[in-house]
Design an enzyme around this catalytic site. Structure first.
Site: not given
Length: 259
Positions: A222, A226, A224, A143, A75
């Site tokens: 996520s 995204r 929501l 990941h 990130y």
């Protein structure tokens, strides 16, 4: 579900609402509130960001009872871990931290593919510890799986980090139920992280059942959609140029209108 505390201030009384719904992550003693905070968008992918606002948000989240924070070394090409290290440096005792390895970035932030080789995992962990300025990672995720490295070898390398005290517990992100079973046979898996929302229902098919069977916590990212369910995105004009969601099918004009 909530606990309210009344405080006095120069502007009058105010209420601080803290979350009380907790769970213990699988095969661990890590007690977390069920609602965590994903930090990816504070450094990349979701348009512009402001470091001071992000730090204030992270610290306020801890004040409100959020204690589960999620980041990854990719990130912002390490910037997000540096941000958390700065914002939470005096709050680590109140926090359960999850970070990830496996997605390589270049010097210019270009994507270089996946890497699950043991030597790379060891170096990635050392780099994350340094950026976060901590001695051990509470929950260390793979990941994404390197298709050229068997899951047993990857988890074996992660287990070695646990033995060395650099990682407390290990997890996997976006794997199949069968891969989870194979990984768990090598070392107890604490959590599996997968997208789960009104748009992404696949975990209901089999993953939930396998997680329950193995005692692994399912972490939904996520939830929501995204950002769709925040109500702040009513058209593509609400997304900044460069926001990766502009290339996501759920954010086409037609999909936004329908949803």
């Amino acid at each position: 579900y909530k606990n309210q505390h009344i405080y006095n201030s120069p502007f009058g009384p105010y209420t601080l609402i803290t979350m009380k719904s907790k769970t213990v992550l699988g095969h661990s003693d890590l007690s977390i509130n069920r609602i965590g905070l994903g930090c990816m968008g504070m450094s990349e992918f979701y348009g512009s960001f402001d470091e001071r606002e992000s730090i204030n948000t992270l610290q306020k989240a801890v004040d409100l009872g959020v204690n589960f924070f999620d980041t990854a070394d990719m990130y912002g090409s390490g910037a997000n871990e540096l941000l958390l290290g700065k914002a939470l440096k005096n709050r680590w005792k109140d926090v359960v931290l999850a970070t990830k390895f496996g997605v390589m970035r270049g010097q210019n932030s270009e994507f270089l593919g996946l890497n699950g080789k043991p030597d790379y995992i060891k170096k990635a962990c050392e780099d994350s510890l340094k950026r976060l300025n901590i001695e051990a990672i509470d929950l260390y995720y793979m990941h994404r799986q390197d298709p050229d490295v068997e899951i047993e070898e990857i988890v074996g390398a992660m287990a070695e980090l646990v033995k060395q005290g650099k990682v407390k517990h290990i997890g996997l992100s976006e794997v199949s139920p069968e891969t989870l079973r194979r990984a768990h046979a090598v070392h107890p898996i604490t959590a599996v992280q997968t997208e789960y929302s009104l748009w992404s229902r696949e975990p209901e098919e089999e993953m939930f059942k396998v997680c329950e069977e193995l005692g692994v916590t399912f972490v939904a990212y996520s939830p929501l959609g995204r950002g769709f369910l925040t109500g702040n995105i009513t058209s593509r004009n609400d997304l900044e140029k460069g926001d990766f969601r502009l290339s996501n099918p759920r954010f086409t004009d037609e999909a936004i209108k329908k949803n």
